[in-house]
Design a protein around this motif. Structure first.
Motif, short mmCIF file in Angstrom:
data_model
loop_
_atom_site.label_atom_id
_atom_site.label_comp_id
_atom_site.label_asym_id
_atom_site.label_seq_id
_atom_site.Cartn_x
_atom_site.Cartn_y
_atom_site.Cartn_z
N THR A 60 34.22 36.52 43.37
CA THR A 60 33.99 35.96 42.04
C THR A 60 35.23 35.17 41.59
O THR A 60 36.33 35.37 42.13
CB THR A 60 33.73 37.07 41.02
N PRO A 61 35.08 34.29 40.61
CA PRO A 61 36.27 33.60 40.08
C PRO A 61 37.34 34.57 39.60
O PRO A 61 38.54 34.31 39.76
CB PRO A 61 35.69 32.77 38.94
N ALA A 62 36.93 35.68 39.01
CA ALA A 62 37.91 36.65 38.54
C ALA A 62 38.67 37.27 39.71
O ALA A 62 39.89 37.49 39.63
CB ALA A 62 37.21 37.75 37.73
N GLN A 63 37.98 37.54 40.79
CA GLN A 63 38.64 38.10 41.97
C GLN A 63 39.61 37.08 42.58
O GLN A 63 40.70 37.44 43.02
CB GLN A 63 37.60 38.53 43.00
N ASP A 64 39.20 35.81 42.59
CA ASP A 64 40.10 34.77 43.10
C ASP A 64 41.35 34.64 42.24
O ASP A 64 42.46 34.47 42.75
CB ASP A 64 39.36 33.42 43.15
N SER A 65 41.16 34.70 40.93
CA SER A 65 42.31 34.60 40.03
C SER A 65 43.27 35.76 40.25
O SER A 65 44.50 35.57 40.30
CB SER A 65 41.82 34.58 38.58
#
Length: 632
Positions: free
Chosen positions: A28-33
């Protein structure tokens, strides 16, 4: 150009696309961040160039120091925000599939933009022979940046790559001729190449809406800054057609809105012809002496830099024999390959998520192959990419070719005929011409939708709104007995006349669906029966028909030829579909209005804008036709 024998046993192969979807990326974008913050260390530097100018540079370096990492650079005029060593991008690297490859990722504000020192020049002219440190350009700034990084960044493997989309694509092209031995891979994507053919003008027709809106915020700066400048003015009208029509003559956009406050916008008014100002900014003749691998990427439906995409690839291929020069084109708008899906555009569905397919199977593999080669670290991955990887629209499939344009393409001529017909033989009977009245006060809109005047969706939009207008000529074939695949460039050769002394000419190639075309449950409000999907279009200011540097008036009512390059396609018109060609004289407000009198357009008054009757000939005194490539 080196070939890849394993994939090129046949001239053309269909690539079996895996079941790629938006959900094929597992994070997810949150995991990438979170991954970016936990696994990268960010630092910021002012990197000195050979003339002493310092460029603001951000470095995201992997915290893992047990292996050495390649360096990947993007140079941009649009800011490498967020600024601050503790302020992180949500994700680094060209695409999410490359995040966990742990490149040393570098972002730099180019000379004279944002936090960098110096003076910015649009499409910095290349200096072929640099006699002193004062002779600098984007190639030398790239060279100096790479040299500094190799000396000052720890734990790199000595291999450097670069990428960029649009204006950063231009900086990537310019950097590719830097000659630095550590530069192993470059990917100019939708690169600007020649402003007179890309963003500022299309064959002399000023791209009004795009330039007008862009230069409200893209302004000259006198010193480094990390803050956005205030807009010169706001555009609050949602209907771009009405907004720009109410501006009046193109000259009013400068005298009543910009008022000399943006020199970049004003430069267009000072140089309407293809003069030395534009010629020295054309990067294409300078794309020579490249020793490393290049991958040029673009979208068939790029509303901004189609010319730059195709011609950057062709220039590199012609001027650098023997290097790895790869070409990729998909069903994307400007920069669409860097986004999540790429499966749909307006009403058109391409059947699969083309963007993540490209990101995972093409872009990530390209950089891994050329940049990971450190013996005590990660080794290079095999690169099973052909010369050209192209998405064929109409059939919605990826194809590979060992040359571009593809081998096996037969050149044919498609003739405009009387009574709105279109065929592969010239007309021998019927009327010699078709005509229409062009009124600058009521220009043909570039789109049927209410938008800001610069919508990418128009590149595939239904043209039924246009074909019903009396100021648009329409020609079409009978229903096709077999599939017809067009490949490569399209050149329109019109024989025309006008009652005025100047005129714009626009040609559109359209895929007409059969009347019983099925509906799409995801688009229940769209009637696909008889849908007229735009495939390719282009416009030319007629005064440049003979010489783009020396405008020439039309002689009223005297037939003359107008050649118009429409740029490349790879599109299949399916059996039962029709191929349609439309000819018109306005495309507003994408392009500004031609007064249809031979006066300088940027000085034209309201009274200079006159109605004129235009004729397109398909018999005596000459034929009008399209030169097309048909792929067997």
């Amino acid at each position: 150009m080196k070939t890849f024998l394993a994939l090129l046993l046949l001239p053309a192969l269909t690539i079996a696309q895996t079941n790629t979807s938006v959900n094929s990326y597992p994070f997810t974008p949150a995991q990438d961040s979170t991954y970016t913050r936990e696994n990268y260390q960010k630092s910021e530097f002012m990197v000195p160039m050979r003339d002493g100018t310092k460029l603001f540079t951000q470095i995201y370096a992997p915290k893992n120091q047990t292996v050495k990492h390649p360096i990947l650079i993007q140079r941009t005029p649009y800011s490498c925000r967020p600024y601050g060593a503790d302020q992180f991008r949500a994700r680094v690297a060209p695409n999410p599939f490359m995040l966990r490859d742990n490149y040393i990722v570098v972002y730099q504000d180019v000379r004279g933009r944002w936090a960098s020192e110096g003076t910015f020049v649009e499409m910095t002219p290349h200096v072929d022979e640099k006699k002193s440190k004062a002779d600098h350009d984007e190639a030398s700034d790239t060279y100096d940046t790479i040299d500094w990084l190799l000396r000052n960044v720890a734990n790199h493997n000595g291999n450097v790559g670069q990428w960029g989309i649009s204006y950063p694509g231009f900086f990537t092209s310019a950097g590719a001729i830097s000659g630095h031995p550590a530069l192993k891979a470059s990917s100019p994507q939708a690169p600007m190449a020649d402003l007179w053919r890309d963003d500022a003008f299309h064959n002399g027709a000023f791209q009004l809406a795009g330039n007008f809106s862009f230069y409200t915020f893209f302004q000259e700066q006198t010193q480094p800054t990390k803050k956005s400048p205030p807009l010169l003015f706001e555009i609050n009208e949602p209907d771009g057609y009405n907004y720009y029509l109410n501006i009046g003559p193109t000259s009013n956009s400068e005298s009543q809105y910009f008022k000399g406050r943006n020199k970049y916008y004003h430069e267009n008014f000072e140089h309407p012809d293809y003069d030395e100002h534009w010629k020295k900014r054309n990067i294409l003749p300078h794309l020579k002496g490249i020793k490393h691998a290049v991958m040029v990427v673009g979208g068939w439906y790029d509303e901004q830099d189609l010319y730059g995409t195709f011609n950057t690839y062709k220039a590199i291929e012609k001027q650098n024999p023997g290097i790895q020069n790869i070409f990729v084109a998909g069903p994307w708008v400007h920069g669409g390959w860097a986004r999540q899906s790429g499966q749909t555009l307006a009403d058109v569905d391409f059947g699969s998520a083309t963007s993540p397919y490209y990101q995972e199977n093409i872009e990530a593999k390209f950089f891994r192959h050329y940049l990971f080669s450190e013996p005590n670290g990660r080794t290079a991955t095999p690169l099973n990419l052909p010369e050209a990887t192209l998405f064929e629209t109409g059939t919605n499939r990826w194809r590979s070719f060992d040359t571009y344009p593809p081998k096996g393409t037969e050149q044919k001529q498609l003739y405009l005929q009387p009574n709105g017909k279109l065929g592969f033989s010239p007309s021998t009977t019927g009327s010699d011409f078709s005509e229409f009245l062009s009124d600058p006060a009521h220009p043909v809109p570039f789109s049927s939708k209410i938008n800001d005047g610069f919508s990418a969706e128009y590149m595939v939009e239904d043209q039924r709104f246009s074909s019903s207008r009396p100021d648009v000529l329409t020609f079409q074939t009978e229903p096709l007995p077999d599939d017809l695949t067009l490949a490569g460039p399209i050149l329109a050769q019109l024989t025309v006349s006008t009652t005025g002394t100047d005129a714009d000419w626009m040609v559109k190639v359209i895929d007409v669906y059969p009347t019983d075309a099925p509906s799409n449950p995801r688009k229940p409000d769209v009637v696909y029966g008889g849908y007229q999907q735009l495939v390719r279009s282009e416009i030319m200011r007629g005064r440049y028909r003979n010489n783009i540097s020396k405008p020439e008036a039309f002689r009223p009512n005297q037939p003359t030829q107008v050649p118009l390059e429409l740029q490349d396609v790879l599109h299949t018109f399916k059996k039962g579909h029709r191929l349609m060609v439309q000819v018109q004289s306005t495309c507003f407000p994408l392009a500004d209005r031609n007064p249809q009198t031979f006066v300088p357009v940027f000085k034209a008054k309201e009274s200079d804008y006159q109605k004129a009757t235009h004729r397109v000939y398909h018999g005596k005194p000459g034929a009008s036709f399209l030169k097309i490539g048909v792929l067997k």
